[in-house]
Enzyme design. Structure first.
Site, PDB file in Angstrom:
ATOM      1  N   ARG A  75     -15.942  88.161 -10.425  1.00 26.91           N
ATOM      2  CA  ARG A  75     -17.339  87.773 -10.635  1.00 26.91           C
ATOM      3  C   ARG A  75     -17.893  88.262 -11.973  1.00 26.91           C
ATOM      4  O   ARG A  75     -19.015  87.913 -12.351  1.00 26.91           O
ATOM      5  CB  ARG A  75     -18.214  88.329  -9.503  1.00 26.91           C
ATOM      6  N   TRP A  88     -21.331  90.645 -15.159  1.00 23.23           N
ATOM      7  CA  TRP A  88     -21.157  89.493 -16.058  1.00 23.23           C
ATOM      8  C   TRP A  88     -22.506  89.353 -16.732  1.00 23.23           C
ATOM      9  O   TRP A  88     -23.481  88.934 -16.124  1.00 23.23           O
ATOM     10  CB  TRP A  88     -20.791  88.235 -15.257  1.00 23.23           C
ATOM     11  N   GLY A 118     -28.180  88.407 -10.657  1.00 24.54           N
ATOM     12  CA  GLY A 118     -29.164  87.328 -10.758  1.00 24.54           C
ATOM     13  C   GLY A 118     -29.949  87.446 -12.051  1.00 24.54           C
ATOM     14  O   GLY A 118     -29.543  88.156 -12.975  1.00 24.54           O
ATOM     15  N   GLU A 129     -13.486  63.562 -20.922  1.00 21.69           N
ATOM     16  CA  GLU A 129     -13.294  64.787 -20.151  1.00 21.69           C
ATOM     17  C   GLU A 129     -12.445  64.508 -18.901  1.00 21.69           C
ATOM     18  O   GLU A 129     -11.576  65.304 -18.538  1.00 21.69           O
ATOM     19  CB  GLU A 129     -14.659  65.385 -19.779  1.00 21.69           C
ATOM     20  N   LYS A 134      -8.895  66.406 -18.144  1.00 21.99           N
ATOM     21  CA  LYS A 134      -8.634  67.153 -16.901  1.00 21.99           C
ATOM     22  C   LYS A 134      -7.309  66.690 -16.294  1.00 21.99           C
ATOM     23  O   LYS A 134      -6.497  67.509 -15.869  1.00 21.99           O
ATOM     24  CB  LYS A 134      -9.758  66.959 -15.863  1.00 21.99           C
TER      25      LYS A 134
END
Ligand code: M6R
Length: 609
Positions: free
Chosen positions: A27, A75, A102, A482, A486
């Protein structure tokens, strides 16, 4: 996105917190820290860098044998990833500590008020306001103090708070960001995600929005923000640890595709004023600077380049500024004509791509104004640009960019509107239409994800297909590009992205039975023309799959298969239109048996030329 964990029980909290943080490192890994509660005070140890760096510091520190504590892996979204910005944050007295995941939208107002009351801040984070607000409410039980803070703070908050005056208690609260309660025997846990405590208990409860939970070793009590009790809905976790780290998804890529509604909501958070108009205060570029610009360049690589393609259409349409785009490795060697009235936008999720950095360095040397669009706070791009706009997608582990792409599109659309407002190039009605379209995107993407089963069926039909074309015009062209990228990078299938109208100038010779042609037709300017081009492909034997807007019956006539995404203003629709193509590539790759998270020959970040 950050990882938070809290513990109260009878074991050494530190011995549980550090492994818990390791399980949450996916995370975020900009910094890590722990806080341990004791009646004499709270002991905090923090370190910029990964959890391993924190562990090295902890080894050299005599730590109290506390049984209550919390930890955080960060992060960064607010303030550079330094040790002083690492969580936990404390109040002025050192008796309150807070970890947070948050974004607190009204932190600046709250901070100004707290500074006015004499509080001294030690970090650049939004989170620190919570510690000082709890300090002001020292007469109240911690649980009530946190409820009051939740009523004042706007934005997304998952909080864990401890206070030395209640050393046997941990309080958590949630709005927007995840927080789960782990229910043990004589011990309880709080965490952003289940893996943090799965080694100790399989009993858990999800904390809903605007709920506060008070944990001691034996009880977990949940209330709403008025203090009314809320029943604890206990669940049993069936997943093993590895599945739990991926949130129950088989791969990080699929998890990240499904995280897009939340990631986009985070990108939008706090970027509108009271009247609902786009305001990018963090850009720190005055309207005078934006008005003086007479030309724009957008440079990037790979998926980020496809976001640049969309940005060109948006900036030209909304601001009437001539806009050029370049693949960064080409830009740096082609001697582009730049000066101090040129705005150069560098896009890079990592902010470390060597070619993109070289391009913006060149632009700076020419005196141009450089804006960086990055997912990583304080990345090289962010530091070297004159101004930066963060995409806030959270860490992306899968090598294939998904949520970082859609959040780039959204951030660039916000930037386009910001520029249009500063230059007065769009009327209020047009701005309002686009803004409300952008704000609807999290829900719309959620609805597109419900089509996953349908897309998986198509993918299994085409798992053995060797040749794909992805076609679109205008804003649909970058989406097609895109989609093709992918499929190439994770399914190892030849897939060509091409402007639909250009096929007749050569590549149409490759269309024959067995070729799948994916058409994207959401841009109202050119939709009918794309349909005509798709008819040309069908006449040559191509099997036609179209991504169109809901209610577009004309598309059904040209398509063998169609997926309909919710209607949105032109260009805004790129965000929803790309999601079916991410899922298509994902399912074809997994049908073919490939590891989508680590495709062959690729690195997540390319730091060489
Ligand atoms: O970190 P960046 O956005 O600068 O990375 C650029 C490309 O390397 C990246 O988008 C790459 O194309 C991905 N594999 C796409 O999925």
């Amino acid at each position: 996105m950050c990882g938070i964990v809290g513990y109260v029980g009878s074991r050494s909290a530190l011995d549980l917190l550090v492994p818990g943080l390791e399980r949450l490192e996916y995370r975020g890994y900009d910094s890590a820290g722990v806080a341990l509660a004791e009646p004499e005070g709270i002991r905090i140890v923090r370190k910029a860098g990964r959890i391993a760096d924190l562990e090295r510091v902890l080894q050299g520190e005599p730590m109290p044998a506390a049984t209550v504590g919390m930890g955080h892996t960060r992060w960064a979204t607010h303030g550079a990833p330094t040790t002083s910005n690492a969580h936990p944050h404390r109040d002025c007295t050192g008796r309150v500590a807070v970890v947070h995941n948050g974004i607190i939208e009204n932190w600046a107002e709250l901070k100004a008020e707290l500074v006015g009351n004499g509080h001294v801040f030690a970090s650049d984070t939004d989170t620190e306001v919570v510690a000082h607000l709890v300090e002001e409410l020292a007469d109240l039980p911690l649980e009530e103090a946190v409820r009051q803070v939740m009523r004042r703070a706007e934005g997304a908050l998952a909080l864990v708070v401890i206070r030395a005056d209640e050393p046997d208690v941990v309080v958590g609260a949630r709005r927007g960001s995840p927080l789960v309660v782990g229910l043990g025997e004589g011990e309880n846990f709080l965490a952003s995600d289940i893996p943090a405590f799965l080694a100790y208990t399989r009993r858990m409860a999800v904390l809903e929005d605007d709920r506060v939970v008070r944990l001691d070793a034996d009880t977990a009590t949940i209330t709403d923000l008025d203090g009314n009790p809320v029943a604890v809905q206990e669940r049993h976790v069936e997943w093993d640890l590895e599945a739990a780290e991926k949130g129950g998804y088989p791969t990080f890529m699929l998890k990240e595709i499904y995280e897009q509604p939340q990631a986009i909501a985070d990108t939008l958070r706090g970027r509108f004023d009271q009247a609902g108009r786009v305001r990018l205060r963090e850009l720190e570029l005055s309207d005078d600077v934006l008005r003086a610009v007479d030309k724009v360049f957008v440079v990037a690589c790979g998926t980020s380049y496809h976001a640049a393609m969309m940005a060109k259409y948006a900036i030209e349409r909304w601001t009437r500024l001539p806009t050029e785009i370049d693949i960064a490795s080409e830009f740096r060697y082609r001697d582009p004509v730049l000066d101090d009235r040129t705005l150069v936008i560098g896009i890079s999720q990592s902010g470390e791509t060597a070619d993109t950095l070289a391009a913006i360095r060149y632009a700076k040397a020419q005196g141009s104004v450089v804006v960086g669009v990055s997912n990583v706070v304080d990345s090289s791009l962010a530091r070297e640009a004159d101004a930066v706009l963060y995409t806030r997608a959270g860490p992306e582990i899968g090598v294939a960019a998904t949520k970082t792409f859609t959040t780039q599109l959204v951030a660039l659309q916000l930037f386009g509107l910001h520029l249009a407002r500063a230059r007065g190039s769009l009327d209020d009605g047009a701005i309002e239409l686009l803004t409300s379209g952008i704000r609807a995107l999290p829900d719309q993407v959620r609805r597109v994800l419900e089509l996953d089963g349908e897309i998986a069926e198509m993918a299994s039909r085409w798992a053995g297909t060797r040749d794909f074309f992805f076609l679109g015009r205008s804003g649909d062209f970058p989406v097609a590009m895109e989609g093709a990228l992918k499929l190439k990078e994770i399914a190892y299938v030849r897939a060509e992205g091409y402007p639909a109208g250009e096929m007749k100038h050569g590549p149409i010779a490759l269309i024959e039975p067995g070729v799948v042609v994916v058409g994207v037709a959401t841009d109202s300017h050119v939709r009918q023309k794309t349909f005509a081009n798709m008819e040309e492909m069908r006449a040559r034997g191509g099997e036609i799959f179209m991504v169109v807007e809901e209610g577009d019956e004309a598309a059904r006539k040209v398509a063998d298969h169609a997926i309909a995404v919710p209607a949105a203003p032109d260009l805004v629709c790129t965000v929803t239109a790309v999601v079916p193509l991410q899922l298509l590539a994902y399912h074809i790759a997994t049908e073919r048996g490939f590891d989508v998270d680590k495709p062959r020959n690729l690195a997540k970040t390319v730091t060489v030329e």
